[in-house]
Design an enzyme around this catalytic site. Structure first.
Site, PDB file in Angstrom:
ATOM      1  N   ASP A  67       0.814  -1.220   0.000  1.00 49.38           N
ATOM      2  CA  ASP A  67       0.000   0.000   0.000  1.00 49.38           C
ATOM      3  C   ASP A  67       0.845   1.266   0.000  1.00 49.38           C
ATOM      4  O   ASP A  67       2.064   1.225   0.168  1.00 49.38           O
ATOM      5  CB  ASP A  67      -0.958  -0.025   1.207  1.00 49.38           C
ATOM      6  CG  ASP A  67      -0.276  -0.448   2.509  1.00 49.38           C
ATOM      7  OD1 ASP A  67       0.973  -0.421   2.576  1.00 49.38           O
ATOM      8  OD2 ASP A  67      -0.978  -0.806   3.456  1.00 49.38           O
ATOM      9  N   HIS A 139      -7.073  -4.830   9.941  1.00 49.42           N
ATOM     10  CA  HIS A 139      -6.796  -4.579   8.521  1.00 49.42           C
ATOM     11  C   HIS A 139      -5.503  -5.262   8.086  1.00 49.42           C
ATOM     12  O   HIS A 139      -4.590  -5.492   8.874  1.00 49.42           O
ATOM     13  CB  HIS A 139      -6.819  -3.089   8.177  1.00 49.42           C
ATOM     14  CG  HIS A 139      -5.682  -2.253   8.665  1.00 49.42           C
ATOM     15  ND1 HIS A 139      -5.851  -0.973   9.133  1.00 49.42           N
ATOM     16  CD2 HIS A 139      -4.351  -2.485   8.741  1.00 49.42           C
ATOM     17  CE1 HIS A 139      -4.683  -0.469   9.464  1.00 49.42           C
ATOM     18  NE2 HIS A 139      -3.754  -1.358   9.244  1.00 49.42           N
TER      19      HIS A 139
HETATM   20  C1  GLP Z   1      -0.380   0.263   8.538  1.00 51.00           C
HETATM   21  C2  GLP Z   1      -0.086  -0.563   7.291  1.00 51.00           C
HETATM   22  C3  GLP Z   1      -0.320  -2.035   7.534  1.00 51.00           C
HETATM   23  C4  GLP Z   1       0.329  -2.441   8.831  1.00 51.00           C
HETATM   24  C5  GLP Z   1      -0.326  -1.716   9.966  1.00 51.00           C
HETATM   25  C6  GLP Z   1       0.153  -2.116  11.342  1.00 51.00           C
HETATM   26  O1  GLP Z   1      -1.688   0.675   8.635  1.00 51.00           O
HETATM   27  N1  GLP Z   1      -0.829  -0.148   6.172  1.00 51.00           N
HETATM   28  O2  GLP Z   1       0.180  -2.774   6.447  1.00 51.00           O
HETATM   29  O3  GLP Z   1       0.217  -3.827   9.020  1.00 51.00           O
HETATM   30  O4  GLP Z   1      -0.065  -0.339   9.768  1.00 51.00           O
HETATM   31  O5  GLP Z   1       1.197  -1.296  11.761  1.00 51.00           O
HETATM   32  P1  GLP Z   1       2.187  -1.651  12.911  1.00 51.00           P
HETATM   33  O6  GLP Z   1       3.025  -2.773  12.420  1.00 51.00           O
HETATM   34  O7  GLP Z   1       2.989  -0.409  13.127  1.00 51.00           O
HETATM   35  O8  GLP Z   1       1.353  -2.031  14.096  1.00 51.00           O
END
Ligand code: GLP
Length: 242
Positions: A67, A139
Site C-alpha cells: 500500500d 486490517h
Molecule cells: C499500517 C499498514 C499495515 C500495517 C499496519 C500495522 O496501517 N498499512 O500494512 O500492518 O499499519 O502497523 P504496525 O506494524 O505499526 O502495528
C-alpha cells in the site's frame, strides 16, 4: 494455518527472516509481497544483516508492497516508498527497479489501481510470499473492515482507528492522509505463503478474532483462515488470549 509463538519481538523477527531467507536460498529470483508499519522493521533489519554478511542476496528478488498513502511520494519521509528505502532497500543489494509500490502521487487513481492490479495478476503463480502485519482493527495492507472483501487494488478511506493508530508516525493526527491505495485481498490470498507477524499486547484481541473468530470482512485478516499456507508468528503478549 500454522501459529508460531515466540518469547520476544527479536525472536519473531529472526524466525520471519529465517523463513524469507530459506525461500530466497531456494529461489533467488522469488517475488515477495512486503509490508510497512513497525512490526516488520526487525525482520528487515535481520535480513539486511544477513545480506551484509553475504549469506543472502536480493539481487534477483522482486518486491511488491501492499500500500501507499494518497498524496505522498518518495520525497515525503512518511510515505511508504520512503519507509521501504529507509528501512530495507538501501541496506540490501536489491535492484530498485525490481521494487514496486502503488504510486501515491499518481494523477489518475483508477488508472493507477488498474496498473498495480494488472502487474500483480501478471505474476505467474502469484507472489511467492506475502509478509503482513495487522492493524488493531484487523486490517491487512489498508484493506479496512468493511461489509465486503475487495479483491483488487483500490483507493480506501482510512478508518478513524487507523488514522489514530498511524498518527504516531506523523507530527500531528491532522497530517495523516485520509486515503490510501492498497492491494486487495486477491493477490494476498493467491500468494504461495502468507507470513503474518503480530507483536504486543495491543494486538492480542484482534489476533484472537483473526484466528478463532468468524471469517468476515469486518476482520479482514480472518480471511487468512482459508489460506492453505498461512503462517502466523506472534510474541507471547500478542498470543496471550489464544
Ligand atoms: C499500517 C499498514 C499495515 C500495517 C499496519 C500495522 O496501517 N498499512 O500494512 O500492518 O499499519 O502497523 P504496525 O506494524 O505499526 O502495528
Amino acid at each position: 494455518m500454522q501459529l508460531i509463538v515466540c518469547d520476544s519481538y527479536e525472536e519473531m523477527s529472526t524466525k520471519a527472516a529465517d523463513i524469507i531467507g530459506a525461500l530466497i536460498s531456494e529461489k533467488n529470483d522469488c517475488t515477495l509481497g512486503l509490508a510497512t508499519g513497525s512490526t516488520p522493521v526487525g525482520t528487515y533489519r535481520e535480513l539486511a544483516r544477513r545480506c551484509a554478511q553475504q549469506s543472502l542476496s536480493f539481487s534477483k528478488v522482486c518486491t511488491y508492497n501492499l500500500d501507499e498513502y494518497v498524496g505522498l511520494g518518495p520525497d515525503s519521509d512518511q510515505s511508504y516508498v520512503y519507509f521501504m528505502r529507509d528501512n530495507f532497500f538501501s541496506h540490501i543489494d536489491i535492484d530498485l527497479s525490481n521494487t514496486h509500490l502503488p504510486d501515491g502521487l499518481c494523477a489518475d487513481i483508477d488508472a493507477e489501481c488498474r496498473r498495480y492490479s494488472d502487474a500483480l495478476a501478471a505474476l505467474s503463480g502469484g507472489l511467492d510470499l506475502q509478509l503482513l502485519g495487522i492493524g488493531i482493527n484487523g486490517h491487512i495492507g489498508f484493506n479496512e473492515p468493511d461489509d465486503i472483501f475487495i479483491p483488487d487494488t483500490h483507493c480506501v478511506e482510512l478508518t478513524q482507528s487507523t488514522i489514530e493508530a498511524n498518527a504516531r508516525f506523523f507530527q500531528t493526527p491532522d497530517e495523516v492522509p485520509r486515503r490510501a491505495l492498497t492491494m486487495g485481498v486477491r493477490p494476498i490470498m493467491r500468494a504461495k505463503t502468507v507470513l503474518t507477524l503480530v507483536n504486543g499486547a495491543a494486538k492480542a484481541p484482534i489476533l484472537k478474532q483473526a484466528l478463532q473468530g468468524p471469517i468476515t470482512p469486518h476482520v479482514p485478516v480472518s480471511l487468512l483462515q482459508l489460506h492453505e499456507n498461512a503462517i502466523f508468528i506472534a510474541d507471547r503478549e500478542a498470543a496471550a488470549l489464544l
